[in-house]
Scaffold this active site. Sequence first.
Site, short mmCIF file in Angstrom:
data_model
loop_
_atom_site.label_atom_id
_atom_site.label_comp_id
_atom_site.label_asym_id
_atom_site.label_seq_id
_atom_site.Cartn_x
_atom_site.Cartn_y
_atom_site.Cartn_z
N TYR A 193 93.85 14.22 -11.46
CA TYR A 193 94.79 14.01 -12.58
C TYR A 193 94.78 15.24 -13.48
O TYR A 193 93.81 15.99 -13.54
CB TYR A 193 94.41 12.76 -13.40
CG TYR A 193 93.11 12.91 -14.17
CD1 TYR A 193 93.11 13.29 -15.51
CD2 TYR A 193 91.88 12.70 -13.55
CE1 TYR A 193 91.92 13.45 -16.22
CE2 TYR A 193 90.69 12.85 -14.24
CZ TYR A 193 90.71 13.21 -15.57
OH TYR A 193 89.53 13.39 -16.27
N TYR A 202 86.30 19.99 -11.97
CA TYR A 202 86.84 19.90 -13.33
C TYR A 202 87.42 21.23 -13.75
O TYR A 202 86.84 22.30 -13.48
CB TYR A 202 85.72 19.50 -14.29
CG TYR A 202 86.17 19.09 -15.68
CD1 TYR A 202 86.55 17.78 -15.96
CD2 TYR A 202 86.20 20.02 -16.72
CE1 TYR A 202 86.94 17.41 -17.23
CE2 TYR A 202 86.60 19.65 -17.99
CZ TYR A 202 86.97 18.34 -18.25
OH TYR A 202 87.38 17.96 -19.51
N PHE A 221 93.06 18.59 -22.67
CA PHE A 221 93.47 19.24 -21.42
C PHE A 221 92.31 19.10 -20.46
O PHE A 221 91.22 19.62 -20.71
CB PHE A 221 93.78 20.72 -21.63
CG PHE A 221 94.10 21.48 -20.34
CD1 PHE A 221 95.40 21.88 -20.07
CD2 PHE A 221 93.11 21.78 -19.41
CE1 PHE A 221 95.71 22.57 -18.90
CE2 PHE A 221 93.41 22.46 -18.24
CZ PHE A 221 94.71 22.85 -17.98
N GLU A 222 92.53 18.41 -19.37
CA GLU A 222 91.55 18.44 -18.29
C GLU A 222 92.27 18.14 -16.97
O GLU A 222 93.15 17.29 -16.90
CB GLU A 222 90.39 17.47 -18.52
CG GLU A 222 90.74 16.02 -18.71
CD GLU A 222 89.51 15.15 -19.02
OE1 GLU A 222 88.41 15.69 -19.27
OE2 GLU A 222 89.66 13.92 -19.02
N ILE A 223 91.90 18.90 -15.96
CA ILE A 223 92.37 18.67 -14.59
C ILE A 223 91.11 18.34 -13.81
O ILE A 223 90.19 19.17 -13.73
CB ILE A 223 93.07 19.91 -14.02
CG1 ILE A 223 94.29 20.28 -14.90
CG2 ILE A 223 93.51 19.67 -12.58
CD1 ILE A 223 94.98 21.58 -14.50
#
Length: 393
Positions: free
Chosen positions: A197, A225, A290-292
């Site tokens: 996500y 991450y 903000f994190e992927i």
Amino acid sequence: MAAPKVIRLLATLSCLLFLCFVYQIYQPAPTAKENDFKPDEPMRDPNLDLTFEPEGPLWRADDYAPDNPSAPRINATLLALVRNSEVHDMVSSMRDLERTWNSKFNYPWTFFNDEEFTEEFKQLTKAETKAECNYELIPKEHWETPSWINEELFQESATILKEQDIQYANLKSYHQMCRWNSGLFYKHPALANTRYYWRVEPKVHFFCDVDYDVFRYMEDNNKTYGFTINLYDAPQSIPTLWPETLKFVAAHPEYIHENNAMSWLTNKDRRPEHNIQANGYSTCHFWSNFEIADMDFWRSQTYEDYFNHLDRAGGFFYERWGDAPVHSIALGLFEDASKVHWFRDIGYQHIPYFNCPNSPKCKGCVTGRFTDGEAWLNKEDCRPNWFKYVGMD
């Protein structure tokens, strides 16, 4: 006969100069790291250097049409926790990210709310993308205050935190949000078949064209991450988070990864007062608006046990434990530090902080700017510690 005063003075100065000369020759040479990371000096922002895409093979937007069943999209989504009242700020964020990235790759959007989304919200957000949009209701059992939390103690604690100027401390919904983002969002049935996500919040900005599939990059390079901004937290909001973490680690030493980032989590050189007030924790964290990320990490037994320990301790309500420090501590202790990636090429702003690369693909932000707020906000930048102990990959 005594030497004239002037001669005695010159002799003394000569001795002092000789001693200084000897010291300069024989003093221990500082290491490169000591030279590069001085606690009281600002770091030269690496974003001032020319920024390129990550190394290695990258997936380009050749076959990513939204109606292409054979598109190389993987199980990933853009994810937003948002209220109906924030629809215009959400549309602004979507417009930026669609323009700079998702219009090329057409990954689905998944919106979460603790109330049903309005038709207006659905119509306005669907109008911003060709990709699929999903609107999900958070189960009550995931959002409500857990049964073991004492309401009277929560109210007393919230009052104390508010007196200490801890932002949002008196809003129960904020505590609920932090808990949900920390350990419950990935358990929603709508995400059961989704692995990656990209978290997107209302009222954020994206400045740079990104021409590769970031989810494919995460998968192909075995990254867990991705972040853009690394900050210090308010230590008054998390005084028992680190002590509770140490209790958990003492009970589960097998969970500590051999290539952990403990030094980053406990460093006290740049902000020693934070380390003291947070009882051993530097308060450095990835700013998680903000994190992927790979949800397999959150779904692991290690993280599940850690989150449950923290949840039972009550700090999400009696203090103001945020998902940012919780996620960051877990990654810093239980994951291989090399699997955390700085997306330096993604220009991003969440007021008042920026990640602003030096790239011809970026427009609308000042290269190397960390904040456009008060000058003292520059002290909140914890990236130097991450770069020092882990690196810039």
